[in-house]
Scaffold this active site. Structure first.
Site, PDB file in Angstrom:
ATOM      1  N   ARG A  45       0.874  -1.187   0.000  1.00 30.77           N
ATOM      2  CA  ARG A  45       0.000   0.000   0.000  1.00 30.77           C
ATOM      3  C   ARG A  45       0.902   1.225   0.000  1.00 30.77           C
ATOM      4  O   ARG A  45       2.128   1.115   0.108  1.00 30.77           O
ATOM      5  CB  ARG A  45      -1.018  -0.009   1.158  1.00 30.77           C
ATOM      6  CG  ARG A  45      -0.635  -0.623   2.461  1.00 30.77           C
ATOM      7  CD  ARG A  45       0.447   0.067   3.217  1.00 30.77           C
ATOM      8  NE  ARG A  45       0.216   1.495   3.368  1.00 30.77           N
ATOM      9  CZ  ARG A  45       1.146   2.380   3.601  1.00 30.77           C
ATOM     10  NH1 ARG A  45       2.424   2.006   3.736  1.00 30.77           N
ATOM     11  NH2 ARG A  45       0.890   3.666   3.713  1.00 30.77           N
ATOM     12  N   GLY A  46       0.255   2.406  -0.092  1.00 31.56           N
ATOM     13  CA  GLY A  46       1.025   3.638  -0.236  1.00 31.56           C
ATOM     14  C   GLY A  46       1.133   3.936  -1.736  1.00 31.56           C
ATOM     15  O   GLY A  46       1.514   3.043  -2.521  1.00 31.56           O
ATOM     16  N   ALA A  47       0.791   5.160  -2.116  1.00 25.51           N
ATOM     17  CA  ALA A  47       0.622   5.480  -3.536  1.00 25.51           C
ATOM     18  C   ALA A  47       1.806   5.085  -4.434  1.00 25.51           C
ATOM     19  O   ALA A  47       1.616   4.379  -5.430  1.00 25.51           O
ATOM     20  CB  ALA A  47       0.284   6.968  -3.676  1.00 25.51           C
ATOM     21  N   ARG A  88      -7.512  -0.228  -6.747  1.00 20.09           N
ATOM     22  CA  ARG A  88      -7.758   0.859  -5.783  1.00 20.09           C
ATOM     23  C   ARG A  88      -7.924   2.171  -6.578  1.00 20.09           C
ATOM     24  O   ARG A  88      -7.129   2.447  -7.476  1.00 20.09           O
ATOM     25  CB  ARG A  88      -6.604   0.975  -4.768  1.00 20.09           C
ATOM     26  CG  ARG A  88      -6.494  -0.270  -3.870  1.00 20.09           C
ATOM     27  CD  ARG A  88      -5.601  -0.034  -2.676  1.00 20.09           C
ATOM     28  NE  ARG A  88      -6.217   0.849  -1.702  1.00 20.09           N
ATOM     29  CZ  ARG A  88      -5.570   1.379  -0.657  1.00 20.09           C
ATOM     30  NH1 ARG A  88      -4.286   1.107  -0.476  1.00 20.09           N
ATOM     31  NH2 ARG A  88      -6.188   2.166   0.189  1.00 20.09           N
ATOM     32  N   GLN A 195      -1.833   2.476   9.919  1.00 20.57           N
ATOM     33  CA  GLN A 195      -0.543   2.549   9.215  1.00 20.57           C
ATOM     34  C   GLN A 195       0.496   3.300  10.047  1.00 20.57           C
ATOM     35  O   GLN A 195       1.693   3.049   9.926  1.00 20.57           O
ATOM     36  CB  GLN A 195      -0.709   3.256   7.860  1.00 20.57           C
ATOM     37  CG  GLN A 195      -1.467   2.474   6.813  1.00 20.57           C
ATOM     38  CD  GLN A 195      -2.943   2.804   6.811  1.00 20.57           C
ATOM     39  OE1 GLN A 195      -3.506   3.168   7.833  1.00 20.57           O
ATOM     40  NE2 GLN A 195      -3.585   2.658   5.671  1.00 20.57           N
ATOM     41  N   ASP A 236      -1.895  10.885  -2.020  1.00 17.92           N
ATOM     42  CA  ASP A 236      -2.345   9.857  -2.968  1.00 17.92           C
ATOM     43  C   ASP A 236      -2.709  10.451  -4.322  1.00 17.92           C
ATOM     44  O   ASP A 236      -2.656   9.773  -5.342  1.00 17.92           O
ATOM     45  CB  ASP A 236      -3.534   9.089  -2.394  1.00 17.92           C
ATOM     46  CG  ASP A 236      -3.051   8.162  -1.299  1.00 17.92           C
ATOM     47  OD1 ASP A 236      -2.908   8.624  -0.150  1.00 17.92           O
ATOM     48  OD2 ASP A 236      -2.750   7.001  -1.609  1.00 17.92           O
ATOM     49  N   ASN A 246      -5.203  12.460   0.736  1.00 18.97           N
ATOM     50  CA  ASN A 246      -4.291  11.592   1.491  1.00 18.97           C
ATOM     51  C   ASN A 246      -5.126  10.825   2.510  1.00 18.97           C
ATOM     52  O   ASN A 246      -6.354  10.996   2.597  1.00 18.97           O
ATOM     53  CB  ASN A 246      -3.185  12.426   2.158  1.00 18.97           C
ATOM     54  CG  ASN A 246      -2.066  11.552   2.713  1.00 18.97           C
ATOM     55  OD1 ASN A 246      -1.568  10.667   2.015  1.00 18.97           O
ATOM     56  ND2 ASN A 246      -1.685  11.743   3.956  1.00 18.97           N
ATOM     57  N   LYS A 247      -4.490   9.994   3.278  1.00 16.41           N
ATOM     58  CA  LYS A 247      -5.172   9.138   4.242  1.00 16.41           C
ATOM     59  C   LYS A 247      -6.193   9.890   5.087  1.00 16.41           C
ATOM     60  O   LYS A 247      -5.926  11.007   5.524  1.00 16.41           O
ATOM     61  CB  LYS A 247      -4.102   8.483   5.130  1.00 16.41           C
ATOM     62  CG  LYS A 247      -4.595   7.524   6.173  1.00 16.41           C
ATOM     63  CD  LYS A 247      -5.514   6.458   5.660  1.00 16.41           C
ATOM     64  CE  LYS A 247      -4.966   5.649   4.508  1.00 16.41           C
ATOM     65  NZ  LYS A 247      -5.988   4.828   3.824  1.00 16.41           N
TER      66      LYS A 247
HETATM   67  O1  MRU Z   1      -4.495   3.210   2.178  1.00 20.27           O
HETATM   68  P1  MRU Z   1      -3.014   3.414   2.051  1.00 20.27           P
HETATM   69  O2  MRU Z   1      -2.235   2.837   3.187  1.00 20.27           O
HETATM   70  O3  MRU Z   1      -2.509   2.960   0.703  1.00 20.27           O
HETATM   71  O4  MRU Z   1      -2.834   4.976   2.118  1.00 20.27           O
HETATM   72  C1  MRU Z   1      -1.555   5.507   2.068  1.00 20.27           C
HETATM   73  C2  MRU Z   1      -1.511   6.966   2.244  1.00 20.27           C
HETATM   74  O5  MRU Z   1      -2.512   7.642   2.382  1.00 20.27           O
HETATM   75  C3  MRU Z   1      -0.147   7.593   2.141  1.00 20.27           C
HETATM   76  O6  MRU Z   1      -0.058   8.694   2.980  1.00 20.27           O
HETATM   77  C4  MRU Z   1       0.075   8.045   0.698  1.00 20.27           C
HETATM   78  O7  MRU Z   1      -0.163   6.981  -0.188  1.00 20.27           O
HETATM   79  C5  MRU Z   1       1.428   8.566   0.485  1.00 20.27           C
HETATM   80  S1  MRU Z   1       2.630   7.309   0.577  1.00 20.27           S
HETATM   81  C6  MRU Z   1       4.136   7.907   0.167  1.00 20.27           C
END
Ligand code: MRU
Length: 353
Positions: A45-47, A88, A195, A236, A246-247
Site C-alpha cells: 500500500r502507499g501510492a 484501488r 498505518q 495519494d 491523502n489518508k
Molecule cells: O491506504 P493506504 O495505506 O494505501 O494509504 C496511504 C496513504 O494515504 C499515504 O499517505 C500516501 O499513499 C502517500 S505514501 C508515500
C-alpha cells in the site's frame, strides 16, 4: 532499508504489510492476479508503492502471456491492465504506472514478442529505481523546510514501506536527520488501518529516529502544548490546484496545524500530481470495508450491524498547504501555477510523466 517490493524471476516479492509490526513475512506473487490481490488487500500500500507494484504486475502478466500474434498479445495485455487498474481508485500513481507501461508497449509493439516482454520487465524495474531516486531528491529539497530542532507530526505511513524505498514524507525526515537536524517524530496511529502505529513507528524505530506514537485525537493537544513545529504527510493524488487527497484524517490535521500556526507540508513524487483533475472535488475517494472500523485485530468493537462509513482518504484544500515537495522542486501557492511550472521542468532522474 526495508525491501518493500522486488522483482524476481519467481514473481513479485512483497513484505506483507498486513502482518507488520509483529511478523516480518515476505510473500511472492507468482502472477498478475496475485499482485492485484496484494494491492487490494493492502499487503502492499502507499501510492508510489502501489504504482511500482502495478507496473511489476503488468510486466509479470505480460511475461507469462501465451499469444500467437501481436493482436492476441495486446488483448491479453489490455486485460491485465484492466484488472490491475481496478484494484484501488484514489492513488493516481496506479494509473500513471499502468499508462506508462501501455505507452512502452505501444512504442515497441513492432518488436518480436520475446523482446517486447523483456522491455516491459526492464521498464517496471526502472520505475522501482526511479522511485527511490525521486524520494532521495525530495529529501534534499524538503529537509531545509523542517526545523533544526523540534517535533514533526506525520499521518499514515509515507515511508519506505509506502514507496520503493526511503519514503516521501519520511524521506524528507530521514534527509533532515541525516543532515544533522534534531527531530522527534510524532506518528499518528491512523485509524482505522493503523498505518501510523504499525508501519511508521516500526520503520522509524528501525532507523533509530526518535519517534513517539500518539492516537489520532491527540494531535491537536500536542500542537497546543508546543510539541509540534511542522507537519509533513504524503499524498495519494494532488489535483491541479494543489488540493491533496491523502489518508483519512489528514484534513483534520491540516486544519489543526493552521489554527496553531504550524506549517503543513506534503511530499510526493510528481507521478502523484494529476493535472487532469482540476480540484479536490473530482478526486475519487475509496470506500473500504466497514469491518476495518467495527473490528480491531479481529475483535468486534462496535455493535453488530452498526451503520459505518469508511472513506479511506480525505482531501485537504490547497489553502492549508504551506508547500508541496516533489523530486523536481518545491511548489508553493498559487499551486495552479507552481505545479504547472514544475510539470514543464525536466525531472532530475529522467522519469517520464
Ligand atoms: O491506504 P493506504 O495505506 O494505501 O494509504 C496511504 C496513504 O494515504 C499515504 O499517505 C500516501 O499513499 C502517500 S505514501 C508515500
Amino acid at each position: 532499508m526495508v525491501n518493500t517490493l522486488e522483482w524476481t524471476e519467481a514473481g513479485v516479492v512483497f513484505i506483507d504489510q498486513t502482518k507488520l509490526p509483529t511478523e516480518e513475512v515476505f510473500v511472492t506473487c507468482k502472477n498478475y492476479e496475485e499482485v492485484a490481490d496484494a494491492i487490494r488487500t493492502m499487503i502492499v500500500r502507499g501510492a508510489p508503492a502501489i504504482g511500482v507494484a502495478a507496473a511489476m504486475g503488468v510486466a509479470l502478466g505480460a511475461r507469462d502471456l501465451k499469444a500467437n500474434s501481436i493482436d492476441e498479445f495486446r488483448r491479453g495485455f489490455d486485460e491485465i491492465c484492466k484488472v490491475l487498474g481496478g484494484t484501488r481508485p484514489t492513488a493516481v500513481n496506479l494509473f500513471w504506472a499502468i499508462r506508462r507501461m501501455q505507452r512502452v508497449f505501444d512504442e515497441n509493439a513492432s518488436k518480436p514478442v520475446a523482446q517486447l516482454k523483456q522491455i516491459l520487465i526492464d521498464e517496471a524495474k526502472r520505475m522501482h529505481v526511479e522511485d527511490i531516486e525521486a524520494n532521495r531528491s525530495m529529501g534534499r529539497h524538503g529537509a531545509v523546510l523542517l526545523p533544526a530542532t523540534g517535533g514533526v507530526l506525520t499521518h499514515c505511513n509515507a515511508g519506505a514501506l509506502a514507496t520503493a524505498g526511503y519514503g516521501t514524507a519520511l524521506g524528507v525526515i530521514r534527509a533532515a536527520v541525516e543532515g544533522g537536524k534534531n527531530i522527534e517524530v510524532f506518528a499518528d496511529e491512523t485509524r482505522p488501518f493503523l498505518q501510523g502505529s504499525r508501519l511508521t513507528a516500526w520503520e522509524l524505530m528501525k532507523d533509530g529516529i526518535p519517534t513517539t506514537l500518539i492516537s489520532d485525537n491527540m494531535a491537536g493537544w500536542m500542537m497546543a502544548k508546543g510539541k509540534i513545529q511542522a507537519v509533513i504527510t504524503g499524498a495519494d493524488r494532488i489535483a491541479a490546484n494543489g488540493d491533496t487527497a491523502n489518508k483519512i484524517g489528514t484534513y483534520s490535521v491540516a486544519i489543526l496545524a493552521k489554527e496553531h500556526g504550524i506549517p503543513f507540508y506534503v511530499a510526493a513524487p510528481f507521478s502523484t500530481v494529476d493535472l487532469e483533475t482540476p480540484d479536490g472535488s473530482k478526486i475519487p475517494i475509496e470506500e473500504r470495508s466497514s469491518k476495518e472500523v467495527t473490528h480491531l485485530g479481529g475483535k468486534q468493537i462496535a455493535p453488530t450491524d452498526c451503520r459505518v462509513e469508511n472513506p479511506a482518504f480525505d482531501v485537504t484544500p490547497a489553502k492549508y498547504i504551506a508547500a508541496i515537495i516533489t523530486e523536481r522542486g518545491v511548489a508553493k501557492a498559487p499551486f495552479g501555477e507552481s505545479l504547472k511550472k514544475l510539470a514543464a521542468e525536466p525531472t532530475v532522474i529522467g522519469a517520464s510523466k
